[in-house]
Design an enzyme around this catalytic site. Structure first.
Site, PDB file in Angstrom:
ATOM      1  N   ASP A  35       0.823  -1.211   0.000  1.00 12.52           N
ATOM      2  CA  ASP A  35       0.000   0.000   0.000  1.00 12.52           C
ATOM      3  C   ASP A  35       0.859   1.263   0.000  1.00 12.52           C
ATOM      4  O   ASP A  35       2.020   1.239   0.387  1.00 12.52           O
ATOM      5  CB  ASP A  35      -0.915   0.013   1.234  1.00 12.52           C
ATOM      6  CG  ASP A  35      -0.107  -0.017   2.525  1.00 12.52           C
ATOM      7  OD1 ASP A  35       0.917  -0.733   2.564  1.00 12.52           O
ATOM      8  OD2 ASP A  35      -0.478   0.664   3.484  1.00 12.52           O
ATOM      9  N   GLU A  36       0.249   2.342  -0.435  1.00 17.10           N
ATOM     10  CA  GLU A  36       0.778   3.698  -0.276  1.00 17.10           C
ATOM     11  C   GLU A  36       2.258   3.845  -0.649  1.00 17.10           C
ATOM     12  O   GLU A  36       3.052   4.346   0.133  1.00 17.10           O
ATOM     13  CB  GLU A  36       0.607   4.160   1.188  1.00 17.10           C
ATOM     14  CG  GLU A  36      -0.828   4.191   1.638  1.00 17.10           C
ATOM     15  CD  GLU A  36      -0.982   4.687   3.067  1.00 17.10           C
ATOM     16  OE1 GLU A  36      -1.863   5.539   3.277  1.00 17.10           O
ATOM     17  OE2 GLU A  36      -0.263   4.234   3.973  1.00 17.10           O
TER      18      GLU A  36
END
Ligand SMILES: *[C@@H]1O[C@H](CO)[C@@H](O)[C@H](O)[C@H]1NC(C)=O
Ligand SMILES: *[C@@H]1O[C@H](CO)[C@@H](O)[C@H](O)[C@H]1NC(C)=O
Ligand SMILES: *[C@@H]1O[C@H](CO)[C@@H](O)[C@H](O)[C@H]1NC(C)=O
Ligand SMILES: *[C@@H]1O[C@H](CO)[C@@H](O)[C@H](O)[C@H]1NC(C)=O
Length: 536
Positions: A333-334
């Site tokens: 993620d991210e």
């Protein structure tokens, strides 16, 4: 008041009765007892039986398929005897019972091969039936996992009268979960959580019939996992040498969880969220550039050097040995692309590979290699939703965890349409706190409320309540989790039609006091009080 007034009152009374009758029938017994999560079917009769701590025993049916020495069951029998009587044995009321009204025994019977010595997994059978009738109650389950869930329910059926006498009504219960994956995410990187507090969390999870501990063990801020292959990772990357989970600690958590029928899924989030990895593993992270010179800062894992994959492959080989669960969470993620974009070597690699400045393609290049690595060591992967969104080629069976609150139902439709299993977390970020009873908001979610075929809906294997640790350490872990996470627990265990907030409130109030009595510092739902014996 004249006769007309009385008539009017009578009419109002009748109207009130009619209104009451037209609502869904109230499950009074479950509410009085505070059964949580609500079992599939509950029948409680008006026949009361008494239990005395001196005479009541929990034991094996001699014809049970489980080995009488099954440590998992012996431990559970001991634990539940304590939960039922331990705290106030001395307050047991006057003997009110003859043998005719005593419940003397809970006999536990495992029908199939018990699985006593194995680890729970995604297909573990947690169903059970419970029949309480004098002089013995019978708890029957196919596997030990169902016994654990049934013991919890049995303990919830017992209450005390004002003299302190332990009572159970004759009853019969049939139960099994709606979803097989019911998790809690804890984050031990933003703050270190002492092992004892993790064990306590596992206890509370069992009270609410959760079965997965998603251990987000490392992140940018610290690397507390002690690797035997790469000890420098925690030597240099932990907050301090006392903020580390040794192999012994990790083993302890996994075994403690197993005894409660809880799986431990570790998350090693890459290529972003990895600042702490860089301290103990030189050359792993991407050097960021300021114009033409290295800035001294580092970005995500460097996806263009072979040494990264040599390291990752050795690392995950160790992880697959340490954590017995079939699943490893790979994060994904991210990922912040600015550092990659600043690095001339990466720019050259991107051009050479035809990625046309699309850094999602570089991320996919990396993740696909890691996913392949995990398949090679015969484990299944879980990834955060961006990995799917960025069009990474996922091996069949890769599970996608949905976390972005915005339009999560649409995301569920897309992922399941592509044939991948889904874990839902988006509506259950417990770190986002607000004033009031936010458990109601968690409770109202229906994980299958998205457009898609029955086949798509079957791909939703469950959900997780996530408690990220930026503002959470050992001082507030427990009250922030409980009873707010309990709402998610019932949503994932009980049937789709169990949605009455009034009933939930009444039952959860009792469950919260029960947790407090068992040593879990669960915060109050609202004003009120627990019975005196609960607060000691
Ligand atoms: C248990 O039995 C008593 C006595 O008949 C009855 O008053 C009570 O409502 C029953 N409890 C539940 C939870 O149904
Ligand atoms: C009650 O049961 C206990 C244990 O089963 C037995 O020892 C005792 O003699 C019984 N008492 C009566 C009055 O039947
Ligand atoms: C789950 O565990 C049981 C018992 O160890 C095993 O027979 C079964 O194959 C496992 N299932 C999966 C999906 O891992
Ligand atoms: C990295 O590995 C690939 C594939 O094994 C190989 O073709 C390449 O030459 C290696 N690069 C370096 C710099 O060692």
């Amino acid at each position: 008041m004249g006769p007309r007034g009385l008539e009017l009152l009578g009419l109002l009374g009748l109207l009130a009765l009619a209104a009451r009758a037209s609502r869904a029938p109230r499950d009074d017994a479950a509410e009085t007892l505070g059964l949580w999560p609500l079992p599939l079917s509950v029948k409680v009769s008006a026949t009361q039986l008494y239990l005395s701590p001196e005479r009541f025993t929990i034991s094996h049916d001699p014809y049970s398929k489980a080995d009488p020495g099954c440590a998992l069951l012996q431990e559970a029998f001991r634990r539940y005897y304590e939960y039922i009587f331990g705290y106030n044995k001395r307050r047991n009321g006057p003997a009110r019972s003859s043998n005719e009204t005593q419940l003397q025994q809970l006999v536990v019977s495992v029908v199939l091969d018990s699985q006593c010595d194995s680890f729970p997994n995604i297909s573990s059978d947690e169903s059970y039936t419970l029949n309480v009738k004098k002089p013995v109650a019978v708890l029957k389950a196919n596997r030990v996992w169902g016994v654990l869930r049934g013991l919890e329910t049995f303990s919830q059926l017992i209450y005390q009268d004002t003299y302190g006498t332990f009572i159970i009504n004759e009853s019969s219960i049939t139960d099994s979960p709606r979803f097989p994956h019911r998790g809690i995410l804890i984050d031990t990187s933003r703050h270190y959580l002492p092992v004892q507090s993790i064990l306590k969390t596992l206890d509370a999870m069992a009270f609410n019939k959760f079965n997965v501990l998603h251990w987000h063990i490392v992140d940018d801020q610290s690397f507390p996992f002690q690797s035997t292959t790469f000890p420098e990772l925690s030597n240099k990357g932990s907050y301090s040498l006392s903020h580390v989970y040794t192999p012994h600690d990790v083993h302890k958590v996994i075994e403690y969880a197993r005894l409660q029928g809880i799986r431990v899924i570790p998350e090693f989030d890459t290529p972003g969220h990895t600042q702490s990895w860089g301290k103990g593993q030189k050359g792993l992270l991407t050097p960021c550039y300021n114009a033409k010179t290295p800035s001294g800062a580092f970005g995500p894992i460097n996806p263009i050097v072979n040494s990264t994959y040599t390291f990752m492959s050795k690392f995950f080989e160790e992880i697959s040995r340490v954590f017995p669960d079939q699943f490893i969470h790979l994060g994904g993620d991210e990922v912040d692309f600015t550092c990659w974009a600043s690095n001339p070597e990466i720019q050259k690699f991107m051009e050479h590979s035809g990625f046309h400045k699309d850094f999602r393609k570089l991320e996919s290049f990396y993740i696909e290699k890691i996913l392949k690595m995990i398949s090679t060591i015969k484990k299944n992967s879980i990834v955060w939703q961006e990995v799917f969104d960025n069009k990474v080629k996922l091996p069949p069976g890769t599970t996608v965890q949905v976390w972005i609150a915005d339009q999560y139902a649409t995301e569920q439709s897309l992922i399941t349409a592509a044939g991948f299993p889904v874990i839902l977390s988006a509506p259950w970020y417990l770190d986002l706190i607000s004033y009031g009873e936010d458990w109601r908001k968690y409770y109202k979610v229906n994980p299958l409320d998205f457009s898609g075929s029955q086949e798509q809906k079957r791909l939703v294997i469950g959900g997780e309540a996530c408690l990220w640790g930026e503002y959470v350490d050992v001082t507030n872990l427990t009250p922030r989790l409980w009873p707010r996470a309990s709402a998610v627990g019932e949503r994932l265990w009980s049937q789709e039609g169990v949605t009455d907030l009034g009933s939930a409130y009444r039952r959860l109030t009792v469950q919260r006091c029960r947790m407090v009595r068992r040593g879990i510092a669960a915060q109050p739902l609202f004003t009120g009080h627990c019975n005196p014996e609960y607060t000691k």
